[in-house]
Design a protein around this motif. Structure first.
Motif: not given
Length: 324
Positions: A202-213, A190-196, A25-35
């Motif tokens: 493809s965006t980090p969300y597009d590349r995300l695959r399930p890691v648990a079932d 926010e800069i990292a978000m703009l770059a990705s 999740v943190d790989g897609v949502i930058e800087g919101k680890s506590e959330v």
């Protein structure tokens, strides 16, 4: 004593699995680890999560990303003003061939239900969520249908000051274990978000695959439920809730359900840290997320410009930690 369900091996597996989910999740949502952490606490404690903030800060993306990181059934419900209760719970439809009524499940029949802008639907439609969120079942035309485990509602909402929104009923707010705010990202994130998101790839969300079932999630839920809560910690949780009920600055304090949610969330948080027991600091750390959205400031607080969070912080600072 700690429950065998929360033994060292199972706790280790829980820590390892939640670490994978958080990293995904943190790989897609930058800087919101506590959330992200609070979202996982709600999942393991069999609660529900309310994400409140202004438009465009990633509320829906967080809920979609969490759902995508888990190999579970997922449904997304757009809470528009014309949404009907039957769209949420399901409806019985007459089948001409069988000459009988058959049930067509609504949007809540999934392991993870993503509710988009839940406070844009009418109060009548919002109330359709009450039974499923509390009892994990749906009753339609006198027939009750059980929902599968895990069952997590991740709802987003805009602040009530925004146009076209309705305030959630107190009964529904109380069914959300935790409420979090995304907040604006730090500049680096926010800069990292703009770059990705603007390089055409493809965006980090597009590349995300399930890691648990779903089976792993069910196992983690059982492990978290086995975490030990001492009598002293239980008394401390009740003292926190009782302080909100007697505070003159609050018109509505924490319900018994809120106390239960606070302890369950603390057990999940302790398990994520590899502990088979809850300490008072677990309650203190989670109290703002678990309690604030249930509290209604009174005239005294409103006249002095104090929010429910500020009142709660003041109460927490004055409540002695229960010993023994």
């Amino acid at each position: 004593m700690p429950d065998p369900a929360a033994g060292p091996d199972r706790l280790h597996a829980l820590v390892e699995t939640t670490g994978r989910i958080r990293a995904a999740v943190d790989g897609v949502i930058e800087g919101k680890s506590e959330v992200t952490r609070i979202a996982l606490v709600a999942l393991l404690a069999e609660g529900h999560l309310l994400i409140e903030d202004v438009p465009g800060v990633g509320k829906t993306m967080l809920s979609k990303t969490l759902a995508r990181a888990l190999d579970c059934t997922v449904k997304r419900v757009q809470f528009t003003p014309d949404l009907l209760p039957s769209d949420v719970t399901g409806v019985s439809v007459y089948n001409q061939e069988t000459r009988d009524f058959e049930f067509r499940p609504g949007g809540v029949f999934a392991n993870i239900v993503v509710g988009d802008e839940i406070n844009r639907a009418s109060p009548k439609t919002q109330s359709a969520m009450l039974e499923c969120m509390e009892e994990r079942q749906v009753t339609v035309d006198g027939t009750t249908y059980a929902l599968e485990t895990p069952f997590l509602v991740v709802a987003t909402q805009n602040p009530v000051e925004m146009d076209g929104t309705y305030a959630l009923p107190e009964a529904q707010r109380d069914r959300f274990m935790a409420r979090v705010s995304m907040g604006y990202p730090v500049k680096a994130a926010e800069i990292a978000m703009l770059a990705s998101h603007t390089d055409g790839a493809s965006t980090p969300y597009d590349r995300l695959r399930p890691v648990a079932d779903a089976a792993e999630v069910r196992s983690m839920i059982a492990t978290a439920a086995g975490v030990h809560v001492s009598e002293a910690v239980q008394r401390y949780a009740v003292a926190i809730a009782d302080a909100t009920r007697s505070a003159p600055e609050l018109r509505l304090g924490a319900s018994p359900r809120a106390t239960l949610h606070l302890v369950r969330a603390a057990k999940a948080s302790a398990a994520m840290e590899g502990r088979d027991y809850v300490v008072p600091d677990d309650l203190l750390a989670l109290a703002p997320a678990v309690l604030t959205h249930r509290l209604i400031p009174g005239v005294e607080a409103l006249s002095s410009g104090r929010s429910a969070r500020e009142v709660l912080d003041g109460l927490l600072a004055r409540i002695p930690v229960q010993a023994g």
